[in-house]
Write a protein that holds these residues in place. Structure first.
Motif, PDB file in Angstrom:
ATOM      1  N   GLN A 139      -3.399   1.401  -5.690  1.00  0.00           N
ATOM      2  CA  GLN A 139      -3.002   1.762  -5.019  1.00  0.00           C
ATOM      3  C   GLN A 139      -2.383   0.262  -5.206  1.00  0.00           C
ATOM      4  N   GLU A 140      -2.518  -1.098  -5.679  1.00  0.00           N
ATOM      5  CA  GLU A 140      -2.400  -2.155  -5.689  1.00  0.00           C
ATOM      6  C   GLU A 140      -0.833  -2.004  -6.731  1.00  0.00           C
ATOM      7  N   ARG A 150       0.798   0.906  -7.226  1.00  0.00           N
ATOM      8  CA  ARG A 150       1.921   1.737  -6.394  1.00  0.00           C
ATOM      9  C   ARG A 150       2.615   0.221  -5.200  1.00  0.00           C
ATOM     10  N   ASP A 151       1.590  -0.182  -4.468  1.00  0.00           N
ATOM     11  CA  ASP A 151       2.469  -1.159  -3.643  1.00  0.00           C
ATOM     12  C   ASP A 151       3.379  -1.699  -4.057  1.00  0.00           C
TER      13      ASP A 151
END
Length: 370
Positions: free
Chosen positions: A189-190, A192-193
């Protein structure tokens, strides 16, 4: 089996066996070809050379025969023939020696001058004779044409696969390919963010420099792929961020032909790559990957990046807008020479002035405007 071309003067010199495989992959998987090349030692013995006078040159294993500049073994062979140390050069086939006529014919000239024979699996040839040179010349020409044929066949297959968007190119950070070859967003997720943040920050701030300062002020790093394909986190730089913003894979598009290889004008003939404008990309397949932004926004970002690059004379781009009290900051150009004016701030008021060149038609004075 002896050959009538082999004389005492040849047997008094060395028999050199040249061994080459084109790629490391062939060295591992084409063991039979390698075994046949090393078996030429027995062939040299059958032709009349003693074991002590037979030498191997295998320094070019894993090297392509398309050029000689990077082949230390081939250069060593040329040097030894030049010194008159070699009576015969043996190779399993002439493609092992060279696949380029510009390298092949100098070898024939040198061997003919030094009375050195050339042998392959089909026979022994004297490059100093008309018939020998004719046969060897034909073999060299066929070898060069064969290389072009193989390369053309491989290129056609590659382009066909690329047109379908199925060519497995290296993906940038933020995109992953699973075991079935399906591309998906990075499960982290990190990662992608952070990729999404870079695009949103540029859309808001308008320049790569501002995005870079924003990330550095917040002590944020950027995900990148190292040479092994693993994700590593790096301190952002302007070039790094520009590469991310220009990558069409983030807009879901498979693109082939973003760069063009050309031979630099150096003595080494080094191959360099140059980026092509979007209009000249060879193959574009949209909606091939999961996207971080739509194609329309991607095109708008490319326009903004192009405009931020101040090259009015070549590209008619205005340069990035700047902050300051001057209303015309970053958007004023000289009406005579078309050069972008620079804002200065003297004590009385802001002033536009071309500071790095003299404007034609002004008696050598710099352009000025209030």
């Amino acid at each position: 089996m002896m050959s009538d071309l082999i004389k005492t003067q040849h047997l008094c010199r060395k028999a050199v066996i040249y061994i080459r495989q084109s790629t490391p992959h062939q060295m591992v998987n084409n063991q039979e070809s390698l075994r046949l090349q090393y078996a030429l030692h027995q062939r040299a013995g059958d032709l009349g050379w003693d074991d002590n006078d037979i030498e191997l040159i295998d320094a070019d294993l894993g090297q392509s025969g398309a050029a000689a500049a990077h082949r230390a073994g081939f250069k060593d062979l040329l040097a030894r023939v030049t010194l008159g140390e070699v009576g015969i050069v043996l190779s399993y086939e002439v493609t092992r020696l060279a696949r380029n006529c510009s390298d092949w014919y100098p070898l024939l000239d040198l061997c003919g001058y030094r009375q050195c024979l050339i042998g392959d699996r089909d026979g022994v040839y004297d490059p100093g004779s008309a018939n020998g040179r004719l046969l060897l010349g034909l073999k060299g020409t066929i070898s060069e044409v064969e290389l072009h044929t193989l390369r053309g066949r491989l290129t056609a297959g590659l382009l066909s696969k690329a047109e379908r968007g199925e060519l497995a190119l290296l993906l940038p950070a933020g995109l992953e390919r699973d075991a079935n070859g399906i591309v998906m967003k990075d499960p982290n997720q990190e990662v992608r963010d952070r990729i999404a943040l870079i695009f949103s920050a540029f859309w808001e701030l308008g320049t790569v420099g501002k995005v870079n300062r924003s990330l550095r002020d917040r002590a944020l790093t950027v995900p990148r792929r190292n040479r092994f394909g693993d994700i590593v986190w790096r301190v952002p730089t302007a070039g790094m961020l520009a590469g991310i913003l220009k990558n069409p894979a983030y807009a879901g598009a498979f693109v082939y032909g973003r760069t063009q290889s050309c031979r630099a004008r150096y003595a080494s003939g080094k191959i360099i790559s140059r980026r092509q404008p979007m209009a000249e990309w060879k193959i574009v397949v949209k909606d091939r990957y999961p996207a971080y932004l739509d194609w329309e926004r991607y095109e708008r970002i490319q326009t903004m990046l192009s405009d931020n690059h101040a090259e009015y004379r070549r590209n008619q781009t205005r340069g990035a807008p700047r902050d300051g009290a001057a209303v015309l900051q970053g958007i004023v150009w000289c009406g005579r020479c078309g050069h972008k004016m620079v804002i200065t701030h003297p004590f009385d008021a802001a002033r536009c002035v071309v500071t790095r060149r003299r404007c034609p038609g002004t008696a050598g004075e710099p352009c000025r405007s209030c």
